[in-house]
Scaffold this motif. Sequence first.
Motif, PDB file in Angstrom:
ATOM      1  N   GLU A   5      -8.599  -0.971   8.032  1.00 23.79           N
ATOM      2  CA  GLU A   5      -9.023   0.267   8.667  1.00 23.79           C
ATOM      3  C   GLU A   5      -8.325   0.490  10.004  1.00 23.79           C
ATOM      4  O   GLU A   5      -8.279   1.609  10.519  1.00 23.79           O
ATOM      5  CB  GLU A   5     -10.537   0.255   8.898  1.00 23.79           C
ATOM      6  CG  GLU A   5     -11.360   0.312   7.630  1.00 23.79           C
ATOM      7  CD  GLU A   5     -12.849   0.297   7.900  1.00 23.79           C
ATOM      8  OE1 GLU A   5     -13.225   0.253   9.088  1.00 23.79           O
ATOM      9  OE2 GLU A   5     -13.634   0.326   6.932  1.00 23.79           O
ATOM     10  N   GLY A  50      -7.066  -0.521  -5.431  1.00 26.94           N
ATOM     11  CA  GLY A  50      -6.041   0.222  -4.716  1.00 26.94           C
ATOM     12  C   GLY A  50      -5.895  -0.246  -3.281  1.00 26.94           C
ATOM     13  O   GLY A  50      -6.852  -0.682  -2.640  1.00 26.94           O
ATOM     14  N   LEU A  51      -4.678  -0.166  -2.792  1.00 26.57           N
ATOM     15  CA  LEU A  51      -4.374  -0.520  -1.414  1.00 26.57           C
ATOM     16  C   LEU A  51      -3.780   0.718  -0.760  1.00 26.57           C
ATOM     17  O   LEU A  51      -2.582   0.983  -0.871  1.00 26.57           O
ATOM     18  CB  LEU A  51      -3.391  -1.699  -1.375  1.00 26.57           C
ATOM     19  CG  LEU A  51      -3.204  -2.401  -0.036  1.00 26.57           C
ATOM     20  CD1 LEU A  51      -4.503  -3.091   0.391  1.00 26.57           C
ATOM     21  CD2 LEU A  51      -2.088  -3.433  -0.132  1.00 26.57           C
ATOM     22  N   PRO A  52      -4.609   1.508  -0.079  1.00 30.08           N
ATOM     23  CA  PRO A  52      -4.118   2.769   0.464  1.00 30.08           C
ATOM     24  C   PRO A  52      -3.087   2.612   1.570  1.00 30.08           C
ATOM     25  O   PRO A  52      -2.245   3.489   1.767  1.00 30.08           O
ATOM     26  CB  PRO A  52      -5.395   3.442   0.994  1.00 30.08           C
ATOM     27  CG  PRO A  52      -6.354   2.319   1.213  1.00 30.08           C
ATOM     28  CD  PRO A  52      -6.042   1.313   0.162  1.00 30.08           C
ATOM     29  N   ARG A  53      -3.124   1.485   2.274  1.00 28.77           N
ATOM     30  CA  ARG A  53      -2.168   1.273   3.366  1.00 28.77           C
ATOM     31  C   ARG A  53      -2.004  -0.223   3.609  1.00 28.77           C
ATOM     32  O   ARG A  53      -2.827  -1.032   3.190  1.00 28.77           O
ATOM     33  CB  ARG A  53      -2.650   1.969   4.643  1.00 28.77           C
ATOM     34  CG  ARG A  53      -4.032   1.543   5.103  1.00 28.77           C
ATOM     35  CD  ARG A  53      -4.605   2.529   6.129  1.00 28.77           C
ATOM     36  NE  ARG A  53      -3.746   2.690   7.279  1.00 28.77           N
ATOM     37  CZ  ARG A  53      -3.819   1.959   8.397  1.00 28.77           C
ATOM     38  NH1 ARG A  53      -4.734   1.007   8.491  1.00 28.77           N
ATOM     39  NH2 ARG A  53      -3.006   2.162   9.400  1.00 28.77           N
ATOM     40  N   GLY A  88       0.800  -1.212   0.000  1.00 28.12           N
ATOM     41  CA  GLY A  88       0.000   0.000   0.000  1.00 28.12           C
ATOM     42  C   GLY A  88       0.829   1.257   0.000  1.00 28.12           C
ATOM     43  O   GLY A  88       2.057   1.229   0.161  1.00 28.12           O
ATOM     44  N   ASP A  89       0.143   2.381  -0.163  1.00 26.41           N
ATOM     45  CA  ASP A  89       0.831   3.673  -0.215  1.00 26.41           C
ATOM     46  C   ASP A  89       1.366   4.098   1.150  1.00 26.41           C
ATOM     47  O   ASP A  89       2.348   4.836   1.232  1.00 26.41           O
ATOM     48  CB  ASP A  89      -0.120   4.752  -0.749  1.00 26.41           C
ATOM     49  CG  ASP A  89      -0.602   4.442  -2.162  1.00 26.41           C
ATOM     50  OD1 ASP A  89       0.182   3.823  -2.915  1.00 26.41           O
ATOM     51  OD2 ASP A  89      -1.740   4.802  -2.484  1.00 26.41           O
ATOM     52  N   GLN A  90       0.718   3.628   2.202  1.00 27.53           N
ATOM     53  CA  GLN A  90       1.103   4.012   3.556  1.00 27.53           C
ATOM     54  C   GLN A  90       1.302   2.756   4.412  1.00 27.53           C
ATOM     55  O   GLN A  90       0.753   1.702   4.108  1.00 27.53           O
ATOM     56  CB  GLN A  90       0.019   4.904   4.194  1.00 27.53           C
ATOM     57  CG  GLN A  90      -0.265   6.193   3.456  1.00 27.53           C
ATOM     58  CD  GLN A  90       0.920   7.143   3.496  1.00 27.53           C
ATOM     59  OE1 GLN A  90       1.695   7.164   4.463  1.00 27.53           O
ATOM     60  NE2 GLN A  90       1.074   7.935   2.438  1.00 27.53           N
ATOM     61  N   ARG A 139     -10.419  -5.339   3.729  1.00 28.02           N
ATOM     62  CA  ARG A 139     -10.541  -3.878   3.791  1.00 28.02           C
ATOM     63  C   ARG A 139     -11.006  -3.431   5.174  1.00 28.02           C
ATOM     64  O   ARG A 139     -10.626  -2.359   5.641  1.00 28.02           O
ATOM     65  CB  ARG A 139     -11.477  -3.387   2.688  1.00 28.02           C
ATOM     66  CG  ARG A 139     -10.896  -3.630   1.286  1.00 28.02           C
ATOM     67  CD  ARG A 139     -11.407  -2.643   0.270  1.00 28.02           C
ATOM     68  NE  ARG A 139     -10.861  -2.886  -1.062  1.00 28.02           N
ATOM     69  CZ  ARG A 139      -9.671  -2.445  -1.490  1.00 28.02           C
ATOM     70  NH1 ARG A 139      -8.895  -1.733  -0.672  1.00 28.02           N
ATOM     71  NH2 ARG A 139      -9.257  -2.718  -2.720  1.00 28.02           N
ATOM     72  N   GLU A 198      -5.742   1.333  12.802  1.00 29.58           N
ATOM     73  CA  GLU A 198      -4.525   2.146  12.885  1.00 29.58           C
ATOM     74  C   GLU A 198      -3.450   1.302  13.547  1.00 29.58           C
ATOM     75  O   GLU A 198      -3.631   0.789  14.637  1.00 29.58           O
ATOM     76  CB  GLU A 198      -4.793   3.415  13.715  1.00 29.58           C
ATOM     77  CG  GLU A 198      -5.776   4.370  13.041  1.00 29.58           C
ATOM     78  CD  GLU A 198      -5.267   4.955  11.755  1.00 29.58           C
ATOM     79  OE1 GLU A 198      -4.017   5.033  11.596  1.00 29.58           O
ATOM     80  OE2 GLU A 198      -6.076   5.311  10.886  1.00 29.58           O
TER      81      GLU A 198
END
Length: 394
Positions: A391, A126-129, A69-71, A387, A393
Motif C-alpha cells: 500500500e 493479483g499484484l496490482p503494483r 505487478g501491473d504498476q 499486501r 506509495e
Amino acid sequence: MTTSTLGLDARLSGDESAELRELRRAIHGDPELRFDEHRTGERLRAFLDGIGELRPGVAGTGLVWTLRGDQPGPSILVRADMDAYPVTEESGAPFASRTPGVSHACGHDVHMTVAAGLARRIAAGGLPRGTLTVLFQPAEEIPFGQPSGARAVLDSGALAERYDAVLGLHCWPELEVGSIGIDGEIAMAAKDAFRVEFDGEAAHVAMPTGGRDALVALSAFVLQFYAVVPRRRDASEPVALNIGTASAGNSQSQLPPASVLTGTIRTHHRATRDRIVAAVDALAEGVAVAHGVGAHVTWSDAMPAVQNAPELVARASAALGPIAVTEGLGLPMASEDFALLDALGPGLYLKLGVSGDETRHALHSPRFAPDERAIDVGVDALETIIRDLLEDER
C-alpha cells in the motif's frame, strides 16, 4: 494500514489447504541434505509451474520465483530454506522420512510449503503494483567449516541488489499454532563456531612418561570451558555456549597422540563476542601449556545476528493484530544465515507457532512434528503483511 483477525481461521480454501498439506508431506517424506535438494526443487517447480517467473539452479539447487505487478511499487523478498537435518525421524507419522539419518527436524518443509502457497495465493489474487520475489534457499544448516547457502545465493547474483523488505519465517514450537512471534529487535543470535585440535605424542599406557596425552588435554579443556568462559561475560549479556563433538585415539592401551573438538558460541553483541572468542583462545593455549601438548584453534561459520527492522516490526504487528506475539518470546539464541540477506534491505524474521496438543517437541528433535494448521496461518500472515507493505506509495 490493514488490520487482520487471522489465525486458525485462515482464509485458505479447503482444496488449497489440502493441496499444501500434500506438498508438505511429499517433501517431508523425501528429505535431502544441504546442496543436495534436487527432488525437493523439482517438487517446488512443478507446484509453481506456469505461475510467475521461475529461475531454477540458483546456488546449485535453489529457486527464485518472481511476480511483477501491473504498476511500479515496493520490491519484497520472501525467503524459505530447503535443506533437511541429519537426524533419523521418530515422529511416527505415516508420511515420515523414508531416508535413515535425514529428516525435516527443523521445519524447513513447512517453510517451503508456506512460501509456495504464498506465491500461488498472491498470483491468484493479483499484484496490482510492486514486485514479489520468493527465494527457496539451499543449505541453511551449516556443519563446521561448510559454506552458507545464503552466501552462495548472494554470490550467484540471482537476486536484486536491493529490496524494500526482506521477509522470512521459522517454525517455533514454543508458540501455539495460530500465533506469529515478532521480536522487537534481535530475532536470532550471532554465531561463531570453533575447532580445537590438541597435538600430543603416542605412548603405551604402561609407559605414559614417553608420551603426551592429547585426550587428557581435551578433557581438561571441556571441563574448564564451561567454568572459565562464562566468567568472561556480564550477567546481563545473553550468551549460549556448547561443545558438540569430541574425538581422540583408536586403542584403549595407547595415549592418544591427537584429539579434536568442535563447539559454538552464540551472542547478541559484538563486544561480548570478542571477549568470549579471546577467552576460548586463551583457554586452549593454557591447557596446552599445562599438558605439554600443542593446540590449534580454528574459527569458522561466523554469522551476524538477525535484526528486525523497527519499521517492519511496527507494520507487521499492527497488520497481524491479535495473533502477533511481541512479548515473552525469550532471548533468541539460535542462529540463521538469513542474517546475511540483511545486505539486501530491511529485514523481518517471523516465528511461526506450530505447537498443538500433541506436537510440542523441540527443533532438531527426532520427534519434532509441527501442527500442519500452521501452514495456513503462515500463508495468510505473510500475505497480510505483504499486501499491507504494497500500500505504500514509492
